[in-house]
Scaffold this motif. Structure first.
Motif, PDB file in Angstrom:
ATOM      1  N   ARG A  79       0.751  -1.092  -0.041  1.00 60.66           N
ATOM      2  CA  ARG A  79       0.271   0.063   0.047  1.00 60.66           C
ATOM      3  C   ARG A  79       0.892   1.210  -0.015  1.00 60.66           C
ATOM      4  O   ARG A  79       0.632   1.951  -0.821  1.00 60.66           O
ATOM      5  CB  ARG A  79      -0.889  -0.063   1.220  1.00 60.66           C
TER       6      ARG A  79
ATOM      7  N   TYR B 242      -0.832  -0.036  -4.310  1.00 65.49           N
ATOM      8  CA  TYR B 242      -1.823  -1.057  -4.676  1.00 65.49           C
ATOM      9  C   TYR B 242      -3.172  -0.670  -4.105  1.00 65.49           C
ATOM     10  O   TYR B 242      -3.181  -0.378  -2.962  1.00 65.49           O
ATOM     11  CB  TYR B 242      -1.393  -2.261  -4.589  1.00 65.49           C
ATOM     12  N   PRO B 243      -4.332  -0.739  -4.929  1.00 61.90           N
ATOM     13  CA  PRO B 243      -5.595  -0.569  -4.284  1.00 61.90           C
ATOM     14  C   PRO B 243      -5.769  -1.801  -3.220  1.00 61.90           C
ATOM     15  O   PRO B 243      -5.299  -2.734  -3.389  1.00 61.90           O
ATOM     16  CB  PRO B 243      -6.278  -0.601  -5.407  1.00 61.90           C
ATOM     17  N   TYR B 244      -6.738  -1.505  -2.284  1.00 61.87           N
ATOM     18  CA  TYR B 244      -7.047  -2.502  -1.284  1.00 61.87           C
ATOM     19  C   TYR B 244      -7.357  -3.773  -1.958  1.00 61.87           C
ATOM     20  O   TYR B 244      -7.212  -4.725  -1.195  1.00 61.87           O
ATOM     21  CB  TYR B 244      -7.896  -1.835  -0.230  1.00 61.87           C
TER      22      TYR B 244
ATOM     23  N   GLU C 266     -11.293  -7.682   1.343  1.00 64.49           N
ATOM     24  CA  GLU C 266     -10.653  -6.330   1.143  1.00 64.49           C
ATOM     25  C   GLU C 266     -11.038  -5.258   2.413  1.00 64.49           C
ATOM     26  O   GLU C 266     -10.092  -4.619   3.120  1.00 64.49           O
ATOM     27  CB  GLU C 266     -11.727  -5.514   0.037  1.00 64.49           C
TER      28      GLU C 266
ATOM     29  N   ARG D 204      -7.776  -3.358   4.731  1.00 66.11           N
ATOM     30  CA  ARG D 204      -8.029  -2.177   4.937  1.00 66.11           C
ATOM     31  C   ARG D 204      -7.479  -1.810   6.483  1.00 66.11           C
ATOM     32  O   ARG D 204      -6.940  -0.924   6.840  1.00 66.11           O
ATOM     33  CB  ARG D 204      -9.275  -1.564   4.543  1.00 66.11           C
TER      34      ARG D 204
END
Length: 307
Positions: A146, A151-153, A164, A168
Motif C-alpha cells: 500500500r 496498490y488498491p486494497y 478487502e 484495509r
C-alpha cells in the motif's frame, strides 16, 4: 511511487539463473516485472539475498505455469512473490530471536536517482525497514504494497489472501504502528551528504572533537556483526561514548583498506573494503542536521551484495 523505479532499487540481480528452461515469451514477460518483484521482496524481507531467492522461486513457478491462461502477469507474479516472501519472513523472524547482538536490515546499493525521490528513498531506508521488523509478516506485506507501491486494497486483499475489509483494517493498523515507532529523520540529500562527509573525515582522522561536533547529544550507535564479526552486543548511546567507539573502530582498519562514499538504501553511505571485499557498511540518520543514529553492519553475510 511504483512506476519506473523498481529496476533501480536493487543493484544485484536474480536473473542470472533464468536461462532457457522456458519459452522466450515466458522469459521476456518475467523479465518485464523482475525489478518490481525484487523491490517488493526486499521491502518485505530486508535482505537482498532472501529477496533474490524469493524472486527465483517465483520464476520457477512462473516457468511451470500455463502463462497463456494468466490474464494479468504482473498481478500473478506480485501475488506469488509476496506470498513466498511472507512465508520466508515467518521463518526469518524466528531466526532473529536467536540472533547474536542487534539485527539490522541488509544494506543495499541503490542508484542516486532513487535517493532524490524522498518518498521512494524513505521506503528503502534502513530506519523504516527496522521499524517494519516489528510488524507481523502479513502487516508488513500489506504496508509495503500500500505505502510503497500504492496498490488498491482490492488487489492487496487478493495478493495476501484476505478480504478487502481486512486488508484495509490491516493497513490502518500497520500505518499507525509504524508512525508511532519511527523517528522523523532529515530527508534533504545535500544535508545528509555533507554530514556523512564530515563524519567520515573526523572518524578517519581520529578527531574526537570534530566527530562529536557532527553527532547529536543523544546519538545512538547500532552495530550488527551477527556474531561473525567484532561488534558491540548492545547499542551505544551518547555523543562521547559513540565518538570513542567509532574512533576505536577507525583505528582497527582491515588489511588493504579502502573507504568509499556510496548510495546505500537511497541515501549517502560509507563502505569499507579489505581489498575487493566489503567488510563494513555505515548509514547515518540525521535530525536537525546532526547524526542521531548510526547503523553499522559488519556481518559478512549481509555484505555480499556490496562486493
Amino acid at each position: 511511487m511504483a512506476d519506473g523505479v523498481e529496476a533501480a532499487d536493487i543493484a544485484g540481480t536474480a536473473g542470472a539463473d533464468i536461462a532457457g528452461t522456458a519459452g522466450t515469451d515466458t522469459v521476456r514477460e518475467f523479465e518485464r516485472h523482475r525489478g518490481r518483484l525484487l523491490a517488493v521482496a526486499y521491502r518485505v524481507l530486508g535482505r537482498t539475498g532472501d529477496a533474490e531467492d524469493v524472486v527465483q522461486d517465483a520464476w520457477l513457478r512462473w516457468s511451470l505455469a500455463d502463462v497463456g491462461q494468466v490474464a494479468d502477469p504482473e498481478a500473478y507474479l506480485v501475488r506469488t512473490t509476496t506470498r513466498l516472501a511472507i512465508d520466508r519472513l515467518r521463518s526469518a523472524q524466528a531466526r532473529h530471536e536467536s540472533y547474536v547482538g542487534p539485527w539490522l536490515p541488509e544494506p543495499m546499493l541503490t542508484s542516486p536517482d532513487v535517493a532524490e525521490d524522498v518518498a521512494l528513498a524513505d521506503s528503502v531506508s534502513t530506519a523504516l525497514l527496522l521499524v517494519l521488523e516489528t510488524l507481523s509478516p502479513i502487516e508488513r506485506a500489506v504496508f509495503v504494497l500500500r505505502e510503497a507501491f500504492g496498490y488498491p486494497y482490492g488487489e492487496i486483499a487478493e495478493i495476501v489472501g484476505r478480504t478487502e475489509a481486512t486488508a484495509r483494517q490491516t493497513a490502518r493498523h500497520a500505518r499507525a504502528h509504524v508512525e508511532a515507532r519511527r523517528t522523523r529523520y532529515d530527508t534533504d540529500l545535500a544535508t545528509r551528504t555533507a554530514a556523512t562527509e564530515r563524519f567520515l573525515a573526523a572518524a578517519a582522522g581520529g578527531d574526537l572533537g570534530a566527530l562529536m561536533a557532527v553527532l547529536a547529544p543523544d546519538v545512538e550507535l547500532v552495530s550488527d556483526g551477527g556474531g561473525l564479526a567484532p561488534a558491540p552486543r548492545k547499542a551505544i548511546h551518547g555523543a562521547e561514548l559513540v565518538a570513542r567507539a567509532l574512533a576505536t573502530f577507525a583505528g582497527r582498519m582491515p588489511p588493504e583498506p579502502s573507504v568509499e562514499l556510496v548510495t546505500l538504501n537511497a541515501g549517502p553511505g560509507i563502505v569499507i573494503r579489505s581489498g575487493p571485499t566489503a567488510v563494513v557498511a555505515i548509514t547515518l540518520h540525521l535530525v536537525d542536521g546532526l547524526v542521531r543514529t548510526v547503523h553499522l553492519v559488519s556481518n559478512p553475510e549481509k555484505l555480499t551484495a556490496l562486493g
